[in-house]
Scaffold this motif. Sequence first.
Motif, short mmCIF file in Angstrom:
data_model
loop_
_atom_site.label_atom_id
_atom_site.label_comp_id
_atom_site.label_asym_id
_atom_site.label_seq_id
_atom_site.Cartn_x
_atom_site.Cartn_y
_atom_site.Cartn_z
N SER A 6 33.40 64.77 39.83
CA SER A 6 33.65 63.79 38.79
C SER A 6 33.84 62.40 39.38
N ARG A 7 33.64 61.39 38.55
CA ARG A 7 33.79 60.00 38.96
C ARG A 7 34.80 59.34 38.02
N ALA A 8 35.37 58.27 38.48
CA ALA A 8 36.39 57.58 37.68
C ALA A 8 36.03 56.11 37.50
N VAL A 9 36.35 55.60 36.31
CA VAL A 9 36.32 54.16 36.06
C VAL A 9 37.74 53.75 35.70
N ILE A 10 38.10 52.56 36.10
CA ILE A 10 39.44 52.03 35.84
C ILE A 10 39.36 50.99 34.73
N TYR A 11 40.28 51.10 33.77
CA TYR A 11 40.41 50.05 32.77
C TYR A 11 41.80 49.44 32.89
N ALA A 12 41.85 48.13 33.18
CA ALA A 12 43.12 47.41 33.33
C ALA A 12 43.14 46.27 32.31
N ARG A 13 44.30 46.05 31.73
CA ARG A 13 44.41 45.00 30.71
C ARG A 13 45.75 44.29 30.79
N VAL A 14 45.70 42.95 30.60
CA VAL A 14 46.89 42.16 30.35
C VAL A 14 46.66 41.41 29.05
N SER A 15 47.72 40.87 28.48
CA SER A 15 47.61 40.32 27.13
C SER A 15 47.15 38.87 27.09
N THR A 16 47.38 38.11 28.17
CA THR A 16 47.09 36.68 28.13
C THR A 16 46.32 36.23 29.35
N LEU A 17 45.66 35.08 29.21
CA LEU A 17 44.93 34.49 30.33
C LEU A 17 45.90 34.10 31.44
N LYS A 18 47.10 33.63 31.07
CA LYS A 18 48.08 33.24 32.08
C LYS A 18 48.44 34.43 32.97
N GLN A 19 48.63 35.61 32.36
CA GLN A 19 48.93 36.81 33.15
C GLN A 19 47.76 37.16 34.05
N ALA A 20 46.54 37.00 33.55
CA ALA A 20 45.35 37.31 34.35
C ALA A 20 45.22 36.35 35.53
N GLU A 44 36.22 59.58 43.08
CA GLU A 44 35.73 58.27 43.49
C GLU A 44 35.78 57.29 42.32
N VAL A 45 36.34 56.10 42.54
CA VAL A 45 36.31 55.04 41.54
C VAL A 45 34.99 54.29 41.68
N VAL A 46 34.18 54.32 40.62
CA VAL A 46 32.85 53.72 40.70
C VAL A 46 32.75 52.38 39.99
N GLU A 47 33.66 52.11 39.03
CA GLU A 47 33.63 50.84 38.33
C GLU A 47 35.04 50.47 37.90
N ILE A 48 35.28 49.15 37.81
CA ILE A 48 36.57 48.64 37.34
C ILE A 48 36.30 47.65 36.21
N PHE A 49 36.97 47.83 35.09
CA PHE A 49 36.81 46.95 33.93
C PHE A 49 38.16 46.32 33.60
N LYS A 50 38.14 45.02 33.27
CA LYS A 50 39.39 44.29 33.04
C LYS A 50 39.29 43.47 31.76
N ASP A 51 40.43 43.28 31.11
CA ASP A 51 40.54 42.40 29.95
C ASP A 51 41.82 41.59 30.03
N GLU A 58 40.29 46.13 19.20
CA GLU A 58 39.32 46.83 20.04
C GLU A 58 38.20 45.90 20.50
N ASP A 59 38.16 44.69 19.96
CA ASP A 59 37.09 43.74 20.28
C ASP A 59 37.41 43.01 21.58
N ARG A 60 37.12 43.68 22.70
CA ARG A 60 37.42 43.13 24.03
C ARG A 60 36.19 43.24 24.91
N PRO A 61 35.85 42.20 25.65
CA PRO A 61 34.65 42.22 26.50
C PRO A 61 34.68 43.35 27.53
N GLY A 62 35.81 43.51 28.23
CA GLY A 62 35.90 44.54 29.25
C GLY A 62 35.79 45.94 28.66
N MET A 63 36.43 46.15 27.52
CA MET A 63 36.36 47.45 26.86
C MET A 63 34.94 47.76 26.40
N LYS A 64 34.26 46.76 25.83
CA LYS A 64 32.88 46.97 25.39
C LYS A 64 31.98 47.30 26.57
#
Length: 213
Positions: A6-20, A44-51, A58-64
């Motif tokens: 199996s392979r893994a993708v990571i989804y990480a999110r913060v709420s604001t641009l300042k936090q990012a 193995e982590v094959v991709e990382i997505f962030k928002d 649900e309307d988030r670029p990284g999630m999409k």
Amino acid sequence: MSDAKSRAVIYARVSTLKQAERGQSLTSQVMRLSEYAENYLNTEVVEIFKDNITGRTEDRPGMKSMLSYLRKHRQQNNIVLIDDISRLARNIDTHRYLRREISKAGGTLMSPNQNFGDDADSEMGENMAAVVAHHLSRKYSETVVNRQAGCLLRRHWPYSEPRGYKRLNPEQGSGQTNILVKHEQVATIVWNALSRYAAGKFPKQPEVKRYHV
């Protein structure tokens, strides 16, 4: 343990641009999940997505992008890693929607902090955690609004300074930094520009923006 294939993708999110921009939360999420994938899941982590956007929608670029990736690699047994259930969503309807979309795209949701199994007990635990995340988000918003309203009642300004104003220097005797005073000569320019626009001397808003004398 998961299947070694199996392979893994990571989804990480913060709420604001300042936090990012500070980077600490996103970085810590990715580091923790990468270690979890390698040392616990043998995956193995094959991709990382962030928002950097609210978890209420649900309307988030990284999630999409992640859902699109999962659909394209549906046959490759992808695990979706999140640091905490609140990183997926802070709204119960959004959580349920994204949970379904990840499953439909062929992903298996996992977290070091939450069991996402299909049995009754796991489902109850997940739903309770999602409700708590929803409640905390609503409560935080209510607290912020109430504090801002309290500031306004005391004639303190809790938001960013409008153009033409600045915060009063505490050294001038008030001891408060949320009191606004005019910032000359900018205040006069803004006043004159808006007055002319209200009087019809500037038919279009871009003319207001170009006004400088």
